[in-house]
Design an enzyme around this catalytic site. Structure first.
Site, short mmCIF file in Angstrom:
data_model
loop_
_atom_site.label_atom_id
_atom_site.label_comp_id
_atom_site.label_asym_id
_atom_site.label_seq_id
_atom_site.Cartn_x
_atom_site.Cartn_y
_atom_site.Cartn_z
CE1 TYR A 37 45.24 23.71 43.96
CE2 TYR A 37 46.04 25.87 43.28
CZ TYR A 37 45.06 24.91 43.28
OH TYR A 37 43.88 25.13 42.58
NE ARG B 25 38.29 28.04 47.68
CZ ARG B 25 37.95 27.12 46.77
NH1 ARG B 25 38.37 27.21 45.54
NH2 ARG B 25 37.16 26.11 47.11
CD GLN C 46 46.11 41.36 48.84
OE1 GLN C 46 46.28 42.54 49.08
NE2 GLN C 46 45.85 40.47 49.79
P1 NAD Z 1 37.07 21.95 46.44
O1 NAD Z 1 38.09 21.78 47.52
O2 NAD Z 1 35.71 22.39 46.84
O3 NAD Z 1 36.89 20.59 45.62
C1 NAD Z 1 37.91 19.64 45.45
C2 NAD Z 1 37.28 18.26 45.58
O4 NAD Z 1 38.30 17.27 45.38
C3 NAD Z 1 36.68 18.01 46.96
O5 NAD Z 1 35.41 17.43 46.83
C4 NAD Z 1 37.67 17.05 47.61
O6 NAD Z 1 37.09 16.22 48.61
C5 NAD Z 1 38.16 16.28 46.40
N1 NAD Z 1 39.47 15.67 46.60
C6 NAD Z 1 40.58 16.24 47.14
N2 NAD Z 1 41.58 15.35 47.15
C7 NAD Z 1 41.10 14.19 46.61
C8 NAD Z 1 41.65 12.91 46.36
N3 NAD Z 1 42.92 12.62 46.68
N4 NAD Z 1 40.86 11.95 45.82
C9 NAD Z 1 39.56 12.22 45.49
N5 NAD Z 1 38.98 13.43 45.71
C10 NAD Z 1 39.75 14.39 46.26
O7 NAD Z 1 37.71 22.92 45.36
P2 NAD Z 1 37.06 23.56 44.04
O8 NAD Z 1 37.10 25.01 44.18
O9 NAD Z 1 35.77 22.89 43.74
O10 NAD Z 1 38.17 23.16 42.96
C11 NAD Z 1 37.95 22.11 42.04
C12 NAD Z 1 39.14 22.00 41.11
O11 NAD Z 1 39.29 23.21 40.37
C13 NAD Z 1 40.47 21.76 41.83
O12 NAD Z 1 41.25 20.88 41.07
C14 NAD Z 1 41.11 23.13 41.84
O13 NAD Z 1 42.51 23.06 41.86
C15 NAD Z 1 40.60 23.72 40.53
N6 NAD Z 1 40.59 25.18 40.59
C16 NAD Z 1 39.64 25.83 41.33
C17 NAD Z 1 39.67 27.21 41.43
C18 NAD Z 1 38.64 27.98 42.21
O14 NAD Z 1 38.77 29.19 42.33
N7 NAD Z 1 37.59 27.36 42.72
C19 NAD Z 1 40.69 27.93 40.78
C20 NAD Z 1 41.65 27.23 40.06
C21 NAD Z 1 41.58 25.85 39.97
N1 UDP Z 2 42.64 37.11 51.57
C1 UDP Z 2 42.30 38.12 52.47
N2 UDP Z 2 41.55 37.79 53.54
C2 UDP Z 2 41.07 36.54 53.76
C3 UDP Z 2 41.40 35.52 52.83
C4 UDP Z 2 42.20 35.85 51.75
O1 UDP Z 2 42.70 39.27 52.30
O2 UDP Z 2 40.37 36.33 54.76
C5 UDP Z 2 43.45 37.47 50.39
C6 UDP Z 2 44.64 36.57 50.13
O3 UDP Z 2 45.77 37.00 50.86
C7 UDP Z 2 44.81 36.73 48.63
C8 UDP Z 2 43.39 36.94 48.12
O4 UDP Z 2 42.62 37.32 49.24
O5 UDP Z 2 45.57 37.85 48.34
C9 UDP Z 2 42.78 35.69 47.50
O6 UDP Z 2 42.93 34.64 48.41
P1 UDP Z 2 42.30 33.20 48.16
O7 UDP Z 2 42.81 32.31 49.25
O8 UDP Z 2 40.84 33.30 47.99
O9 UDP Z 2 42.87 32.74 46.74
P2 UDP Z 2 44.32 32.74 46.05
O10 UDP Z 2 45.30 33.47 46.91
O11 UDP Z 2 44.67 31.30 45.92
O12 UDP Z 2 44.11 33.42 44.76
#
Ligand code: NAD
Ligand code: UDP
Length: 317
Positions: free
Chosen positions: A144, A185, A208
């Protein structure tokens, strides 16, 4: 009216973005392969004649005439992006190549949903955009993190080499309604566990930190970023600087749900970042004073309401 392509539009963030863009009078094409997304997140939009849904995988080229592209397609939860790491890299990298190639051909603006994960386990705090990050390139999160870093490089190089009109945002942990209950998450896990009266799973010592942004604040930031002039390409942090430990998050959710859940500790996943907090000075300066409006307790309350309705069957997924 603009015609706008949203890849990953059936996902958590994408579905909110599609709705907002439609409400503002745009024509929206939602592209998704439904890996983590669901049609049920966007079915309420189908009656709008300016909304179209396309089943497509961004690793394959796609051709359409649009004014703007928001490239969100990519699983975002560690559980999902680690399920098929090679596919995750392909989605980030080939997806970026395909969307940049499309933008180049049709002269569209293209926004990349990058991530705070490009900072890895950061050694500077809070994180500013000029920090290069501390990522393990061969660790379990690298599919990722490095996929998104390579996508950023592609965006910059398509801009400098081919004049593509790019926008790169680095999104910090975002939560809200329409997350999946089994998404993995932390916010959705803790809320679902609390509502079911189950133990709350704290990974590691729970000290964390993460900075949690409510989804409407992110969508506002994305739209403002897309609206900036061609001279501002980012990257720009979009997140809420409010920083909490996982224990504090769990305590907030227990207080708001009135749950009797116990906190139990489970092993910390490898390479789990110890701290994360966005410096949003650049976003404030460049995005017309943008800043998050929804404090954690308010956002959690709305998210808890959503999951409560989902778990009691009042919302059908
Ligand atoms: P999500 O998993 O709910 O949404 C991702 C979407 O992309 C899904 O609908 C999935 O089916 C689609 N997808 C995955 N692979 C695909 C492919 N090969 N072709 C077409 N569609 C595809 O996640 P989200 O939280 O909505 O995240 C959306 C975007 O924002 C992502 O790019 C993610 O990396 C970025 N982002 C999200 C967060 C967050 O906290 N939500 C943080 C940082 C970055
Ligand atoms: N985490 C946790 N319990 C859970 C899921 C996640 O303590 O059931 C912790 C995880 O180890 C991380 C933080 O929560 O430190 C955020 O995790 P998440 O997967 O939401 O996002 P990211 O690590 O990508 O920021």
């Amino acid at each position: 009216m603009k015609r706008i392509l949203v890849t990953g539009g059936a996902g958590f963030v994408g579905s909110h973005l599609c709705e907002r863009l439609l409400n503002e009078g745009n024509e929206v094409i939602c592209l998704d392969n439904y890996f983590t997304g669901k049609k049920s997140k966007i079915t309420h939009l189908i009656d709008n004649p300016y909304f179209e849904i396309v089943r497509h995988d961004v690793t394959m080229p796609y051709f359409i005439e649009v004014d703007e592209i928001y490239n969100l397609a990519c699983p975002a939860s560690p559980v999902h992006y680690q399920y098929n790491p090679i596919k995750t890299i392909k989605t980030s990298v080939m997806g970026a190549v395909n969307m940049l190639g499309l933008a180049k051909r049709i002269k569209a603006k293209v926004l990349q949903a990058s991530t705070s994960e490009v900072y890895g386990d950061p050694e500077i705090h809070p994180q500013t955009e000029n920090y290069w990050g501390h990522v393990n390139p061969i660790g379990i999160r690298s599919c990722y993190d490095e996929g998104k870093r390579c996508a950023e490089s592609l965006f910059m190089n398509y801009h400098y080499q081919n004049d593509v009109r790019i926008k790169v945002i680095r999104i910090f942990n975002t939560y809200g309604p329409k997350m999946e209950p089994d998404d993995g998450r932390v916010v959705s896990n803790f809320i679902v566990q609390a509502l079911k009266g189950e133990d709350i799973t704290i990974f590691g010592d729970g000290l964390q930190t993460r900075s949690f942004q409510y989804v409407s604040d992110l969508v506002e930031g994305m739209i403002r970023m897309m609206a900036t002039g061609d001279d501002f390409i980012g990257p720009v942090n979009i997140g809420n600087p409010g920083e909490f430990t996982m224990i504090e998050l769990a305590q907030n959710i227990i207080d708001l749900t009135g749950a009797k859940s116990n906190l139990i500790h489970m092993p910390l996943p490898k390479d789990d970042p110890t701290q994360r907090q966005p410096d949003i000075s650049l976003a404030k300066e460049k995005l017309n004073g943008w800043e998050p409006k929804v404090p954690l307790k308010e956002g959690l309350t709305k998210t808890i309401e959503y999951f409560d309705q989902l778990l009691s069957g009042k919302i059908i997924r």
